[in-house]
Design a protein around this motif. Structure first.
Motif, PDB file in Angstrom:
ATOM      1  N   LYS A 169       0.837  -1.205   0.000  1.00 18.76           N
ATOM      2  CA  LYS A 169       0.000   0.000   0.000  1.00 18.76           C
ATOM      3  C   LYS A 169       0.870   1.252   0.000  1.00 18.76           C
ATOM      4  N   ASP A 170       1.893   1.283   0.853  1.00 19.01           N
ATOM      5  CA  ASP A 170       2.803   2.438   0.908  1.00 19.01           C
ATOM      6  C   ASP A 170       3.655   2.539  -0.349  1.00 19.01           C
ATOM      7  N   ILE A 171       4.059   1.391  -0.896  1.00 13.79           N
ATOM      8  CA  ILE A 171       4.841   1.404  -2.134  1.00 13.79           C
ATOM      9  C   ILE A 171       4.026   2.010  -3.272  1.00 13.79           C
ATOM     10  N   LEU A 172       2.748   1.652  -3.352  1.00 18.77           N
ATOM     11  CA  LEU A 172       1.880   2.237  -4.381  1.00 18.77           C
ATOM     12  C   LEU A 172       1.715   3.740  -4.170  1.00 18.77           C
ATOM     13  N   THR A 173       1.649   4.164  -2.912  1.00 18.91           N
ATOM     14  CA  THR A 173       1.566   5.598  -2.619  1.00 18.91           C
ATOM     15  C   THR A 173       2.801   6.320  -3.148  1.00 18.91           C
TER      16      THR A 173
END
Length: 204
Positions: A169-173
């Motif tokens: 999720k953070d990587i996609l952000t």
């Protein structure tokens, strides 16, 4: 003369469309244009190596390159190619070399970053297990690394770990916030699902 990223992206998109019309014929022509635009920024092998890949059927990578063009989503591949060539390549390399001279220190072209030491597997012999599974970068720490790196000229990042997709999720952000960067990941692949693939495609 140094070109702006926005100008190069406007030029680059029609060139990629031109490549798609006849890749074997048109890639060498586009490489010549790239060499003319960048001048002496890159060594000669930057152009001769890919030329051999696309023109030599005996080259190990020849079939692979054409399969990528045929089988990868065109919009995604266009974004990746332009970001790699323009933002990481031309703009990033120019900025990076200027800052190396100004700051009198080495600046890496690619940064390896561990979002987490955690992993969803416990594979025998894996070195990641030696680190324990409790070290994490916060989202803001990852943002700071990318922001400071871009200011120095680095637009290329490799997520390692642990299993980086524990933090997908953070990587996609991060990827959505930094369209002018290339992001790769060393992953065991077990957390890749249809939803993640769709989100990854949207991020470009």
């Amino acid at each position: 003369m140094k070109f702006k990223a926005s100008t190069l992206h406007k030029i680059g998109r029609p060139l990629v469309n031109y490549v798609y019309k006849n890749p074997k014929r048109n890639i060498p022509k586009v490489l010549k244009i790239g060499k003319a635009i960048t001048g002496n920024l890159f060594p000669e092998t930057t152009w001769t190596a890919p030329l051999d890949v696309i023109t030599n059927p005996q080259n190990t990578w020849n079939d692979y390159v054409y399969r990528i063009i045929e089988e990868t989503d065109k919009e995604l591949l266009t974004n990746v190619l332009l970001t790699f060539a323009i933002d990481a390549g031309y703009i990033g390399t120019s900025t990076l070399r200027e800052n190396r001279d100004k700051l009198k220190c080495n600046i890496p072209w690619i940064i390896l970053m561990d979002p987490t030491s955690a992993c969803n597997l416990k594979c025998k012999g894996c070195w990641a297990a030696e680190y324990g599974h409790h070290s994490n970068l916060t989202l803001d720490e990852m943002r700071k690394i990318v922001t400071e790196a871009k200011a120095l000229g680095t637009h290329f990042f490799m997520f390692t770990g642990g299993e980086p997709l524990v933090r997908k999720k953070d990587i996609l952000t991060i990827t959505n916030e930094n369209k002018d960067c290339i992001f790769l990941a060393f992953t065991n692949g077990t957390l890749v699902d249809d939803e993640f693939c769709e989100e990854l495609k949207k991020s470009g």
